[in-house]
Every structure is written in C-alpha cells, then in structure tokens.
Write a protein that holds these residues in place. Structure first.
Motif, short mmCIF file in Angstrom:
data_model
loop_
_atom_site.label_atom_id
_atom_site.label_comp_id
_atom_site.label_asym_id
_atom_site.label_seq_id
_atom_site.Cartn_x
_atom_site.Cartn_y
_atom_site.Cartn_z
N VAL A 87 43.19 -0.21 46.57
CA VAL A 87 44.06 0.96 46.71
C VAL A 87 43.66 1.76 47.95
O VAL A 87 44.51 2.20 48.73
CB VAL A 87 44.02 1.84 45.45
N ALA A 88 42.35 1.92 48.16
CA ALA A 88 41.86 2.70 49.30
C ALA A 88 42.24 2.05 50.63
O ALA A 88 42.38 2.74 51.66
CB ALA A 88 40.35 2.85 49.21
N LYS A 89 42.43 0.75 50.62
CA LYS A 89 42.80 0.01 51.83
C LYS A 89 44.11 0.53 52.42
O LYS A 89 44.35 0.43 53.63
CB LYS A 89 42.92 -1.47 51.47
N TYR A 90 44.96 1.14 51.57
CA TYR A 90 46.29 1.58 52.01
C TYR A 90 46.43 3.11 52.00
O TYR A 90 47.54 3.63 51.94
CB TYR A 90 47.36 0.93 51.13
N LYS A 91 45.29 3.78 52.12
CA LYS A 91 45.31 5.25 52.04
C LYS A 91 46.09 5.89 53.19
O LYS A 91 46.58 7.02 53.06
CB LYS A 91 43.89 5.80 52.02
N ASP A 92 46.22 5.18 54.31
CA ASP A 92 46.93 5.75 55.45
C ASP A 92 48.42 5.41 55.45
O ASP A 92 49.15 5.83 56.35
CB ASP A 92 46.30 5.26 56.76
N TRP A 93 48.87 4.65 54.48
CA TRP A 93 50.29 4.32 54.38
C TRP A 93 51.05 5.51 53.80
O TRP A 93 50.50 6.30 53.03
CB TRP A 93 50.49 3.11 53.47
N GLY A 94 52.32 5.64 54.17
CA GLY A 94 53.17 6.66 53.58
C GLY A 94 53.36 6.39 52.10
O GLY A 94 53.65 5.25 51.71
#
Length: 286
Positions: free
Chosen positions: A257-264
């Motif tokens: 989940v943290a891998k996509y923290k910068d996604w909208g």
C-alpha cells in the motif's frame, strides 16, 4: 424510558461521528481531488490532434477534412469550454462523439452535441444509461465490438472490451498513425481506480494483456493523469498485481500500500485499501 433515552443518546453520538468523519474525508481528500480534477490543460499535440486533459476525464479532438472526432465530453464548465473549442475547430463539419464509458465526468458534455452522432459501448442498455448519466447525454449509437473510421491518412479504431473492466462496456480508441491509445478509465496514470458496481480487478488485468496484442501502442492518453507510453499500462498492471498480493497476504499489505502513497487517491472510494476490499469481496463471492 431511561434505556430508550440512553439508546437515542448513543445513536445521536454515532450519527454525529459519522457526519464528522464524512465531512473530514470531504474536506481533506475529496474536495481537493475534485478541485484538481476540474482543472484543464490544453495540449496541441499536432495540427490535427488537440488533447484537453482534466476537467473530468481526459479528452481528445481529432480533425480531418470531413469529420471531427471528440473522445469524451467532460463535465461542468469544462464540458462547455470543450464544446466551444470543438465548434471552433469543426466549423460546419459533422462531429462524432465517442464515450469511453457512461460516468458523468466523461459524458455530461454529450448534451451540447445535439444532432451529432454519439457512440458508446453496446453492453449498456438505454434504460441503464438514462438512470446513471441522464437522458440528455444518451448516445445515438451503440458499439458491440469494433469500428474502424478512416480520417485522412489516419484510421481511428473504436474497440469495445465487452467485459466487466471499469464498467460493463468500456471503449478504447486507437489512432493508428500516431500509435496512440485513449484508454478511458481502464487505464489511469498514477491514480488509484474506483472499483464500484461491476468493476472487476481481473477484468483490468485481462485488458492490460489484450490491448498491447491488439494495437502497437507507443502513446497512451489515460482516463485521468498525464499522457505517457506503454509504461502507463505496465505500472497500472503492477498496481493490481500488488493489490491482489496484499489481499492474499496480510504481512505484505502495508509495504505494498505504501508503494502507491504518491498516487492520487481518496480513502474508502479510490485507494489501495478500496481495491484490496474489492478483490477480497470478489474472492468471497466465488
């Protein structure tokens, strides 16, 4: 009576908490997301193709000597501004509108194109479209599989995925000369998807395998996010693979989940957590 008063008191507290949580989610996540989505950027890709990013779903305007094609018609003020731009470019030429799917951020502007041809996926029914998007946005033609349109020295292919992916009848549009694919919300760039209704994570993965086999894709205009190359599909595919792993292995969930923290994203609605929940729900239904 005391028990009833105590019960009502706790019900009132719970309701207030839910309202407060909802208001917080709106102010912190949804409102900034919606404000950002309303912003538009015009990209004059070449003398025949104009891209209008944002203002709802990303849109394209392709002009030939005899026809103007519009891919997705946006929502609210952006829909009206897109229509004005289309009319300026089209003059007296006929306009063909293509809806990648029925969601209002991609189809609300249909109402401006009175008397023009509007094409959408044939797996929807007329009644369903009216209920979900409104009668004023109703397409005039339903595509069951594939359509090829010759436009000058280019060919435009409309392709109905015809399976549950983002919706039950997503259309992608491929411009052969430019090797460019308009993916609608089947393809997003660094944005978590909304997995609602018939949306199917396995359907997305099917589409990611199918589309590069059907078309020589070098440029991608996603439903939301910046234009890019084939890496946009690859990144989105990896997102779904990671979320399936997280759904099946709790020990890896936080890391993935943290891998996509910068996604909208918007918690509960469009987020890795929401995707994981959708994957688990589908597994439970089997």
């Amino acid at each position: 009576m005391k028990i009833l008063k105590k019960t009502l008191k706790w019900v009132g507290i719970i309701v207030l908490l839910l309202v407060a949580i909802g208001a917080t989610l709106y102010m912190v996540y949804l409102r900034p997301f919606m404000q950002k989505m309303k912003q538009t950027t015009v990209v004059n890709y070449d003398k025949e193709l104009t891209l209008v990013l944002g203002g709802g779903g990303n849109s394209g305007i392709l002009v030939s000597d005899s026809l103007v094609v519009v891919i997705d018609t946006k929502m609210d003020e952006a829909a009206e501004q897109l229509f004005k731009t289309v009319k300026e470019l089209a003059g007296n030429k006929p306009i063909l509108v293509i809806n990648t799917h029925y969601h209002p951020d991609h189809s609300t502007g249909n109402s401006f194109y009175v008397g023009q041809t509007i094409i959408a996926g044939g797996n929807y029914t007329k009644e369903f479209w009216i209920k979900e998007a409104g009668e004023k946005t109703l397409p005039t033609q339903w595509l069951q599989d594939r359509m090829d349109i010759k436009m000058g020295d280019d060919t435009v292919t409309l392709y109905n995925l015809a399976k549950n992916v983002h919706t039950a009848s997503d259309i992608v549009v491929y411009l052969h000369k430019r090797k460019m694919l308009f993916g609608g919300d089947v393809i997003l760039n660094k944005q978590a998807p909304a997995i609602l209704g018939v949306s199917d994570p396995d359907g997305y993965l099917m589409a990611f395998d199918l589309l590069p086999k059907q078309f020589d894709i070098q440029k991608i205009v996603p439903g939301h996010g910046a234009i890019g190359g084939i890496e946009v599909i690859n990144d989105f595919r990896q997102y779904f693979i990671d979320m399936k792993t997280a759904a099946n292995d709790a020990s890896k969930k936080d890391e993935l989940v943290a891998k996509y923290k910068d996604w909208g994203q918007v918690p509960v609605f469009m987020s890795p957590g929401a995707t994981i929940s959708a994957i688990k729900k589908k597994a439970d239904q089997k």
